[in-house]
Write a protein that holds these residues in place. Structure first.
Motif, PDB file in Angstrom:
ATOM      1  N   HIS A  75     -73.969  28.808  28.261  1.00  0.00           N
ATOM      2  CA  HIS A  75     -73.541  27.813  29.256  1.00  0.00           C
ATOM      3  C   HIS A  75     -72.937  28.404  30.525  1.00  0.00           C
ATOM      4  N   ASP A  76     -72.315  29.562  30.443  1.00  0.00           N
ATOM      5  CA  ASP A  76     -71.668  30.141  31.620  1.00  0.00           C
ATOM      6  C   ASP A  76     -72.418  31.329  32.219  1.00  0.00           C
ATOM      7  N   LEU A  77     -73.623  31.623  31.750  1.00  0.00           N
ATOM      8  CA  LEU A  77     -74.371  32.750  32.317  1.00  0.00           C
ATOM      9  C   LEU A  77     -74.602  32.588  33.814  1.00  0.00           C
ATOM     10  N   VAL A  78     -74.703  31.348  34.269  1.00  0.00           N
ATOM     11  CA  VAL A  78     -74.924  31.107  35.700  1.00  0.00           C
ATOM     12  C   VAL A  78     -73.753  31.593  36.549  1.00  0.00           C
ATOM     13  N   GLU A  79     -72.593  31.767  35.937  1.00  0.00           N
ATOM     14  CA  GLU A  79     -71.421  32.184  36.700  1.00  0.00           C
ATOM     15  C   GLU A  79     -71.511  33.651  37.128  1.00  0.00           C
ATOM     16  N   ILE A  80     -72.494  34.389  36.618  1.00  0.00           N
ATOM     17  CA  ILE A  80     -72.745  35.750  37.104  1.00  0.00           C
ATOM     18  C   ILE A  80     -72.996  35.701  38.608  1.00  0.00           C
ATOM     19  N   ASP A  81     -73.750  34.686  39.054  1.00  0.00           N
ATOM     20  CA  ASP A  81     -74.020  34.511  40.487  1.00  0.00           C
ATOM     21  C   ASP A  81     -73.082  33.499  41.127  1.00  0.00           C
ATOM     22  N   ALA A  82     -72.837  32.397  40.429  1.00  0.00           N
ATOM     23  CA  ALA A  82     -72.103  31.273  41.033  1.00  0.00           C
ATOM     24  C   ALA A  82     -70.592  31.438  40.977  1.00  0.00           C
ATOM     25  N   GLY A  83     -70.109  32.344  40.141  1.00  0.00           N
ATOM     26  CA  GLY A  83     -68.671  32.515  39.976  1.00  0.00           C
ATOM     27  C   GLY A  83     -68.077  31.421  39.096  1.00  0.00           C
ATOM     28  N   ASP A  84     -66.852  31.650  38.652  1.00  0.00           N
ATOM     29  CA  ASP A  84     -66.142  30.647  37.851  1.00  0.00           C
ATOM     30  C   ASP A  84     -65.587  29.584  38.789  1.00  0.00           C
ATOM     31  N   THR A  85     -65.882  28.336  38.505  1.00  0.00           N
ATOM     32  CA  THR A  85     -65.378  27.229  39.329  1.00  0.00           C
ATOM     33  C   THR A  85     -64.199  26.592  38.616  1.00  0.00           C
ATOM     34  N   PHE A  86     -63.045  26.644  39.243  1.00  0.00           N
ATOM     35  CA  PHE A  86     -61.841  26.049  38.654  1.00  0.00           C
ATOM     36  C   PHE A  86     -61.997  24.538  38.675  1.00  0.00           C
ATOM     37  N   VAL A  87     -61.877  23.938  37.521  1.00  0.00           N
ATOM     38  CA  VAL A  87     -62.181  22.517  37.356  1.00  0.00           C
ATOM     39  C   VAL A  87     -61.297  21.605  38.213  1.00  0.00           C
ATOM     40  N   TYR A  88     -60.138  22.087  38.627  1.00  0.00           N
ATOM     41  CA  TYR A  88     -59.228  21.272  39.442  1.00  0.00           C
ATOM     42  C   TYR A  88     -59.315  21.597  40.940  1.00  0.00           C
ATOM     43  N   ASP A  89     -60.289  22.398  41.328  1.00  0.00           N
ATOM     44  CA  ASP A  89     -60.496  22.752  42.732  1.00  0.00           C
ATOM     45  C   ASP A  89     -61.625  21.888  43.289  1.00  0.00           C
ATOM     46  N   SER A  90     -61.268  20.789  43.950  1.00  0.00           N
ATOM     47  CA  SER A  90     -62.270  19.817  44.402  1.00  0.00           C
ATOM     48  C   SER A  90     -63.242  20.407  45.421  1.00  0.00           C
ATOM     49  N   THR A  91     -62.790  21.342  46.234  1.00  0.00           N
ATOM     50  CA  THR A  91     -63.668  21.964  47.221  1.00  0.00           C
ATOM     51  C   THR A  91     -64.754  22.789  46.528  1.00  0.00           C
ATOM     52  N   ALA A  92     -64.363  23.599  45.552  1.00  0.00           N
ATOM     53  CA  ALA A  92     -65.324  24.434  44.827  1.00  0.00           C
ATOM     54  C   ALA A  92     -66.260  23.585  43.972  1.00  0.00           C
ATOM     55  N   VAL A  93     -65.746  22.513  43.400  1.00  0.00           N
ATOM     56  CA  VAL A  93     -66.560  21.633  42.547  1.00  0.00           C
ATOM     57  C   VAL A  93     -67.661  20.950  43.355  1.00  0.00           C
ATOM     58  N   ALA A  94     -67.400  20.711  44.647  1.00  0.00           N
ATOM     59  CA  ALA A  94     -68.340  19.961  45.490  1.00  0.00           C
ATOM     60  C   ALA A  94     -69.730  20.585  45.535  1.00  0.00           C
ATOM     61  N   GLN A  96     -70.739  23.081  43.342  1.00  0.00           N
ATOM     62  CA  GLN A  96     -70.934  23.805  42.080  1.00  0.00           C
ATOM     63  C   GLN A  96     -72.346  23.631  41.533  1.00  0.00           C
ATOM     64  N   THR A  97     -72.854  22.424  41.523  1.00  0.00           N
ATOM     65  CA  THR A  97     -74.177  22.168  40.952  1.00  0.00           C
ATOM     66  C   THR A  97     -75.249  22.971  41.665  1.00  0.00           C
ATOM     67  N   ALA A  98     -75.232  22.955  42.987  1.00  0.00           N
ATOM     68  CA  ALA A  98     -76.242  23.693  43.763  1.00  0.00           C
ATOM     69  C   ALA A  98     -76.146  25.195  43.498  1.00  0.00           C
ATOM     70  N   ARG A  99     -74.922  25.732  43.478  1.00  0.00           N
ATOM     71  CA  ARG A  99     -74.735  27.162  43.239  1.00  0.00           C
ATOM     72  C   ARG A  99     -75.240  27.558  41.847  1.00  0.00           C
ATOM     73  N   GLU A 100     -74.920  26.719  40.866  1.00  0.00           N
ATOM     74  CA  GLU A 100     -75.269  27.060  39.494  1.00  0.00           C
ATOM     75  C   GLU A 100     -76.765  26.891  39.233  1.00  0.00           C
ATOM     76  N   ARG A 101     -77.402  25.928  39.864  1.00  0.00           N
ATOM     77  CA  ARG A 101     -78.856  25.752  39.688  1.00  0.00           C
ATOM     78  C   ARG A 101     -79.616  26.944  40.275  1.00  0.00           C
ATOM     79  N   ALA A 102     -79.191  27.405  41.429  1.00  0.00           N
ATOM     80  CA  ALA A 102     -79.822  28.585  42.027  1.00  0.00           C
ATOM     81  C   ALA A 102     -79.641  29.795  41.115  1.00  0.00           C
ATOM     82  N   ALA A 103     -78.459  29.927  40.536  1.00  0.00           N
ATOM     83  CA  ALA A 103     -78.186  31.032  39.615  1.00  0.00           C
ATOM     84  C   ALA A 103     -79.057  30.921  38.362  1.00  0.00           C
TER      85      ALA A 103
END
Length: 200
Positions: A75-94, A96-103
């Motif tokens: 589930h978190d392999l995409v974070e190799i490229d997308a990085g860890d997104t802090f669940v309470y960081d609304s800016t990073a969450v915005a 997140q989907t696009a970054r993780e899909r590309a990864a």
């Protein structure tokens, strides 16, 4: 490599295997339960897979726990490229989907096609939360950081001024995958607030 029947397939598998070693260097916001250091994504994924084994009896009846474990490992392999997104960081969450899909396109694309389809499918299932397995996997993914924060006197909750209301939104996701674990998580929130480790 004369012992490998399909050298191209093996080379692709090897490339993927070496690439996912990078998950060990993705540092998450949460610390270990003893508070000694921040955990990395590989440790997190392993811990969740173990939680699936241990807490499997709290999954909905008929849940395929093997599939849950596989989902948690990828589930978190995409974070190799997308990085860890802090669940309470609304800016990073915005985004997140696009970054993780590309990864996901790049990382799972390293595999031979049949394995790409299988592993990418597990990741997609986890993201979509449409099956009991995915909902239980997501519940564990939300419970683990709560346990770390609770046992480090607030941990990232205190550091980032997270409120009980924000945490309770995540408890609902836990309850969706396991009512029993969701009830336990709600008790953790109440206790953390009572102890002054989580803002009301």
């Amino acid at each position: 490599m004369t012992t490998v029947p399909d050298q191209d397939r093996f080379i692709a598998q090897l490339a993927f295997t070496l690439e996912i070693d990078k998950l060990k260097r993705i540092i998450r916001r949460n610390t270990l339960v003893d508070g000694s250091r921040r955990e990395n994504d590989a440790e997190h994924s392993w811990h969740l897979a173990m939680m699936a084994l241990v807490f499997g009896e709290y999954a909905p009846p008929g849940t395929d726990l093997r599939r849950v474990g596989l989902m948690l490992l990828v589930h978190d392999l995409v974070e190799i490229d997308a990085g860890d997104t802090f669940v309470y960081d609304s800016t990073a969450v915005a985004d997140q989907t696009a970054r993780e899909r590309a990864a996901a396109d790049r990382i799972f694309g390293l595999l031979p096609k049949d394995q790409e389809v299988e592993l990418r499918g597990l990741w997609e299932e986890f993201e979509e939360r449409a099956t009991p397995e995915a909902r239980f996997a997501r519940a564990l993914d939300r419970l683990a950081p709560m346990l770390a924060n609770f046992h480090t006197e607030g941990g990232t909750w205190a550091l980032y001024k997270v409120t009980a209301g924000q945490v309770m939104e995540k408890v609902e996701l836990i309850r969706e995958g396991s009512p029993t674990l969701g009830d336990y998580a709600a008790e953790l929130v109440d206790t953390a607030v009572a102890r002054g480790h989580l803002a009301p």
